[in-house]
Design an enzyme around this catalytic site. Structure first.
Site, PDB file in Angstrom:
ATOM      1  N   GLY A  32      -9.156  -1.985  16.272  1.00  0.00           N
ATOM      2  CA  GLY A  32      -8.210  -2.247  15.194  1.00  0.00           C
ATOM      3  C   GLY A  32      -8.903  -2.737  13.939  1.00  0.00           C
ATOM      4  O   GLY A  32      -9.668  -3.708  13.979  1.00  0.00           O
ATOM      5  N   ALA A  33      -8.666  -2.038  12.811  1.00  0.00           N
ATOM      6  CA  ALA A  33      -9.257  -2.451  11.535  1.00  0.00           C
ATOM      7  C   ALA A  33      -8.171  -2.956  10.593  1.00  0.00           C
ATOM      8  O   ALA A  33      -8.069  -2.552   9.437  1.00  0.00           O
ATOM      9  CB  ALA A  33     -10.023  -1.284  10.915  1.00  0.00           C
ATOM     10  N   LYS A  54      -7.476   3.890  14.407  1.00  0.00           N
ATOM     11  CA  LYS A  54      -6.756   5.169  14.401  1.00  0.00           C
ATOM     12  C   LYS A  54      -7.091   6.023  13.191  1.00  0.00           C
ATOM     13  O   LYS A  54      -7.237   7.216  13.273  1.00  0.00           O
ATOM     14  CB  LYS A  54      -5.258   4.834  14.305  1.00  0.00           C
ATOM     15  N   GLU A  91      11.947  -8.859   2.020  1.00  0.00           N
ATOM     16  CA  GLU A  91      10.968  -8.297   1.061  1.00  0.00           C
ATOM     17  C   GLU A  91      11.267  -6.820   0.778  1.00  0.00           C
ATOM     18  O   GLU A  91      11.124  -6.359  -0.353  1.00  0.00           O
ATOM     19  CB  GLU A  91       9.546  -8.456   1.604  1.00  0.00           C
ATOM     20  N   GLN A 114      -2.002 -14.223   7.562  1.00  0.00           N
ATOM     21  CA  GLN A 114      -2.701 -15.460   7.284  1.00  0.00           C
ATOM     22  C   GLN A 114      -3.451 -15.945   8.533  1.00  0.00           C
ATOM     23  O   GLN A 114      -4.645 -16.261   8.496  1.00  0.00           O
ATOM     24  CB  GLN A 114      -1.654 -16.503   6.849  1.00  0.00           C
ATOM     25  N   LYS A 160       2.243 -14.913  -4.977  1.00  0.00           N
ATOM     26  CA  LYS A 160       2.214 -13.850  -3.966  1.00  0.00           C
ATOM     27  C   LYS A 160       1.112 -12.839  -4.297  1.00  0.00           C
ATOM     28  O   LYS A 160       0.380 -12.390  -3.412  1.00  0.00           O
ATOM     29  CB  LYS A 160       3.595 -13.160  -3.940  1.00  0.00           C
TER      30      LYS A 160
END
Ligand code: FAD
Ligand code: NAD
Length: 405
Positions: free
Chosen positions: A10-11, A38, A170, A319, A379
């Protein structure tokens, strides 16, 4: 002497933080590091609501993995992980196998449907770049088609967002800005559009500061969102959803677009590989290793840690995933160098900010509440910081958000 093999699956935030920190800490001949993902690109999962609404192009939310890895130390394999065999210490990929001495699982989250009938088949989820692009194009298609049909179908202009957590809010924040553009582009009367948010809990953003929540709700309502609070989605079919408020207030809502933002679970590979898990998340040891597996680290949304102060799990966030990546890298270095002591991970929660479009937001950062332009600025700084931590200033310059108010 054979070099220890480290495989990172996983990147995303957790995986890339682990690899970029690791490549800085080790020598070229010290370890073999392999990163599996992937796609040949990383995407900012935290920006996917923008790509889904169409307020930010999907190419803006991704960058090439080769831009941030040191190829003299890290082999990148573009493939899909299928299962981990912890007994033989190997990872089964769609197109091969990899053996490891140390493994890091950082495969992120999947949508949690809670087994609700029809959601998996009919709802959209903001879960990766391709899903985001599909949502954007589907919504646009509804607007493009509405006026071409003799019989006007209101359900084409009805968009339901399931869940008023951070993702749902959001996404709505982006949609309320996008919809007037779509109306303008496709000659659709704005008043015909229905934007519904269905939330099972008695409040929007359950558990968040009520004053900030009120600000967000009133801003979104003014821009056309109708909130259905204390109302759960019970079922979905080809034509829409069934919702229920209490025991007997059941209602059917026809909608061509339902975006399911009602929660996440860890990647299904976790359970498939036999790790003990809760909703696909492994309750990791303080050093981030899976219990009973001294050679497997789990970071990001596949991991679960309890916040002892409230005796509840920390929410799965970028985070935390990034902070875990840093500690995971240091612990891998310690193991490779035969150090006895591993570092303990404690999340350092700096706050959370929820965007309401590109120019508005609510949040708490470093203990201070903020709304509007100030929160929106914060943000964007958080988004840019995530880029900086992985790819330094060049990545911020290439992909950063500079449309500061
Ligand atoms: P991810 O960053 O999602 O990365 C997982 C990687 O694994 C991806 O590259 C994926 O392609 C790859 N992968 C998946 N399956 C396979 C497989 N089988 N084989 C190979 N590769 C695979 N958190 C915050 O802290 N702040 C925010 O503002 C915030 N905003 C968000 C907004 C949205 C719309 C969403 C959906 C989430 C948001 N989050 C936010 C949560 C945050 O995105 C996740 O907690 C974070 O992405 C988890 O990091 P991760 O490394 O575990 O997974
Ligand atoms: P969530 O679990 O935080 O929220 C899901 C919401 O859906 C909840 O309010 C829940 O009550 C509601 N829900 C569940 N079942 C329902 C049903 N059947 N019908 C109607 N409503 C239902 O999930 P999320 O918003 O996808 O967030 C996932 C994680 O990502 C969280 O940890 C969140 O903090 C994080 N995140 C953070 C940010 C940010 O910091 N800006 C943004 C997005 C996501």
């Amino acid at each position: 002497m054979r070099k220890p093999k480290i495989v990172v699956l996983g990147a995303g935030y957790g995986g890339l933080m682990t690899v970029t920190r690791l490549q800085k800490a080790v020598g070229v001949n010290e370890v073999d590091i392999t990163l599996v993902n992937k796609n040949d690109y990383h995407y900012e999962t935290t920006w996917l609501h923008e790509a889904s609404a169409g307020t930010l192009h999907h190419d803006r939310v991704r960058y090439n993995i080769s831009d941030v890895i040191d190829k003299s130390k890290v082999d990148f394999v573009q493939d899909t992980a299928v299962e981990v065999n912890t007994v033989d210490k190997k990872v089964i990929l769609e197109n091969g196998e990899l053996t490891y001495d140390y493994l890091v699982v950082a495969l992120g989250a999947e949508s949690e449907t809670f087994g609700i009938k029809g959601i998996k088949e009919h709802a959209f989820s903001i879960i990766n770049v391709n899903a985001a692009r599909q949502i954007r194009e589907h919504i646009e298609y509804q607007f493009a088609t509405y006026n071409t049909e003799e019989e006007k179908k209101d359900e084409r202009l009805t968009i339901v967002v399931g869940g008023a957590g951070f993702t749902g809010i959001e996404f709505l924040g982006e949609l309320v800005n996008r919809i007037p553009e779509l109306c303008n582009e496709y000659d659709v009367d704005f008043h015909k559009v229905k934007l519904l948010c269905v939330e099972a809990a008695p409040m929007v953003l359950p558990g968040f500061d009520p004053e900030l929540v009120n600000y967000a709700v009133s801003k979104l309502e003014k821009k056309g969102v109708t909130f259905m609070i204390g109302t759960a989605i019970k079922e979905m079919n080809e034509t829409g959803i069934v919702v229920a408020k209490g025991e007997d207030q059941v209602e059917e809502i026809k909608a061509n677009t339902v975006v399911w933002a009602a929660g996440v679970r860890g990647n299904s590979i976790i359970e498939k590989s036999g790790f003990e898990a809760m909703r696909g998340r492994v309750k990791v040891n303080p050093d981030l290793r899976a219990p009973g597996h001294d050679d497997v680290f789990i970071v990001g949304d596949c991991s679960l840690m309890i916040n002892e102060e409230i005796n509840r799990p920390y929410p799965p966030t970028a985070q935390i995933a990034m902070q875990q990546g840093e500690v995971c890298a240091r612990n891998l270095v310690a193991l490779v160098r035969n150090k006895a002591e591993l570092e303990t991970f404690t999340p350092d929660i700096k706050g959370s900010v929820c965007s309401l479009g590109h120019d508005d937001a609510i949040g708490v950062a470093f203990g201070k509440k903020m709304v509007g332009g100030k929160a929106s600025f914060m943000k964007k700084m958080i988004d840019n910081r995530a880029l900086f931590l992985v790819g330094g200033a060049p990545l911020v310059l290439k992909k950063g958000k500079f449309n500061i108010l």
